[in-house]
Design an enzyme around this catalytic site. Structure first.
Site, PDB file in Angstrom:
ATOM      1  N   HIS A 151     -12.331  18.938  -0.258  1.00 55.74           N
ATOM      2  CA  HIS A 151     -12.406  17.589   0.336  1.00 55.74           C
ATOM      3  C   HIS A 151     -13.206  16.632  -0.547  1.00 55.74           C
ATOM      4  CE1 HIS A 151     -11.050  18.683   4.473  1.00 55.74           C
ATOM      5  NE2 HIS A 151     -11.466  19.876   4.083  1.00 55.74           N
ATOM      6  N   SER A 189      -3.579  20.856   9.875  1.00 55.99           N
ATOM      7  CA  SER A 189      -2.243  20.507   9.380  1.00 55.99           C
ATOM      8  C   SER A 189      -1.156  20.692  10.439  1.00 55.99           C
ATOM      9  CB  SER A 189      -1.920  21.324   8.134  1.00 55.99           C
ATOM     10  OG  SER A 189      -1.986  22.699   8.404  1.00 55.99           O
ATOM     11  N   GLU A 211     -13.252  13.577  -0.390  1.00 54.50           N
ATOM     12  CA  GLU A 211     -13.696  12.454   0.451  1.00 54.50           C
ATOM     13  C   GLU A 211     -15.014  12.766   1.163  1.00 54.50           C
ATOM     14  OE1 GLU A 211     -11.291  14.548   1.038  1.00 54.50           O
ATOM     15  OE2 GLU A 211     -11.058  14.965   3.189  1.00 54.50           O
ATOM     16  N   CYS A 213      -6.875  19.465   1.298  1.00 59.59           N
ATOM     17  CA  CYS A 213      -6.973  20.535   2.286  1.00 59.59           C
ATOM     18  C   CYS A 213      -5.760  20.533   3.217  1.00 59.59           C
ATOM     19  CB  CYS A 213      -8.301  20.444   3.025  1.00 59.59           C
ATOM     20  SG  CYS A 213      -8.761  22.023   3.744  1.00 59.59           S
ATOM     21  N   ARG A 244      -2.770  29.369   4.459  1.00 60.25           N
ATOM     22  CA  ARG A 244      -3.774  28.634   5.245  1.00 60.25           C
ATOM     23  C   ARG A 244      -4.967  29.540   5.554  1.00 60.25           C
ATOM     24  NH1 ARG A 244      -1.064  26.653  10.431  1.00 60.25           N
ATOM     25  NH2 ARG A 244      -3.010  25.517  10.647  1.00 60.25           N
TER      26      ARG A 244
HETATM   27  N1  GLN Z   1      -7.335  25.136   8.178  1.00 61.35           N
HETATM   28  C1  GLN Z   1      -6.763  23.821   8.244  1.00 61.35           C
HETATM   29  C2  GLN Z   1      -5.243  23.877   8.354  1.00 61.35           C
HETATM   30  O1  GLN Z   1      -4.666  24.893   8.174  1.00 61.35           O
HETATM   31  C3  GLN Z   1      -7.151  22.975   7.051  1.00 61.35           C
HETATM   32  C4  GLN Z   1      -8.616  22.736   7.067  1.00 61.35           C
HETATM   33  C5  GLN Z   1      -9.058  21.433   6.509  1.00 61.35           C
HETATM   34  O2  GLN Z   1      -8.295  20.497   6.256  1.00 61.35           O
HETATM   35  N2  GLN Z   1     -10.347  21.344   6.351  1.00 61.35           N
HETATM   36  O3  GLN Z   1      -4.647  22.857   8.627  1.00 61.35           O
END
Ligand code: GLN
Length: 191
Positions: free
Chosen positions: A172, A50, A174, A80, A107
């Site tokens: 996820h 992210s 997807e 996510c 996160r």
């Molecule tokens: N840990 C990731 C983040 O903070 C997110 C992980 C993911 O999208 N699988 O952006």
């Protein structure tokens, strides 16, 4: 005419989202710049990293166009990292966000051993029971605003939430073969 679903494609597993959208009979369009949102009827924000996505969103001038899309009433799903982008407040570490959904997220909230795992959601609303869920360095939803419904929990933690047209999952969909969630999000559209 086939409805077009935009998939934010700056980084992360956007190809997997595009495939799941096409499997449901919709057209998928990679969104990398504001003009790519034109004519799009729904938007998916994928998993990935992210903080990297956020930098690219700012660099491409996508922040306000994405916020406007979320406010437009058309379906939006963040998975996510995408859920982290939608949240109001982000911690561990803190970073900016689109502030399009009244949740706070932490996160990388699962410990090292549980960093990534595939499971069946143990507490889902009708339509989301036993949802297959792939968690990869997932965030945890630490606060849910009054306007937000929790549609599924796992181990007591909210993992799928929705406020009107804006949905967020900490896993996820997807990356699993279970089409129920994306189909539900896109239900207002006809393929
Ligand atoms: N840990 C990731 C983040 O903070 C997110 C992980 C993911 O999208 N699988 O952006």
């Amino acid at each position: 005419m086939t409805a077009t679903v935009g998939v934010l494609a700056l980084q992360g597993d956007h190809e997997a989202h595009a495939r799941s959208v096409r499997a449901l009979g919709f057209a998928a369009r990679a969104v990398k710049a504001p003009e790519h949102l034109e004519g799009v009827s729904a938007l998916l924000l994928p998993g990935g990293e992210s903080s990297t996505m956020l930098k690219l969103i700012e660099a491409e001038g996508l922040r306000e166009p994405l916020r406007a899309f979320c406010a437009s009433g058309q379906p939006v799903l963040g998975t996510c990292a995408g859920a982290i982008l939608l949240a109001r407040d982000v911690s561990s570490p803190a970073q900016a966000s689109l502030d399009a959904l009244d949740i706070d997220v932490e996160r990388n909230a699962y410990g090292r051993q549980l960093e990534s795992f595939v499971t069946r959601i143990d507490d889902g609303e009708p339509g989301f029971e036993d949802l297959e869920a792939v968690f990869i360095r997932a965030p945890a939803i630490r606060r849910v605003g009054e306007s937000v419904s929790v549609l599924a929990r796992h181990d007591g933690q909210p993992v799928l939430v929705r406020a009107g047209n804006v949905w967020a999952a900490t896993f996820h969909p997807e990356l699993s073969s279970d089409p129920r969630l994306v189909r539900s999000v896109l239900a207002p559209l006809t393929p």
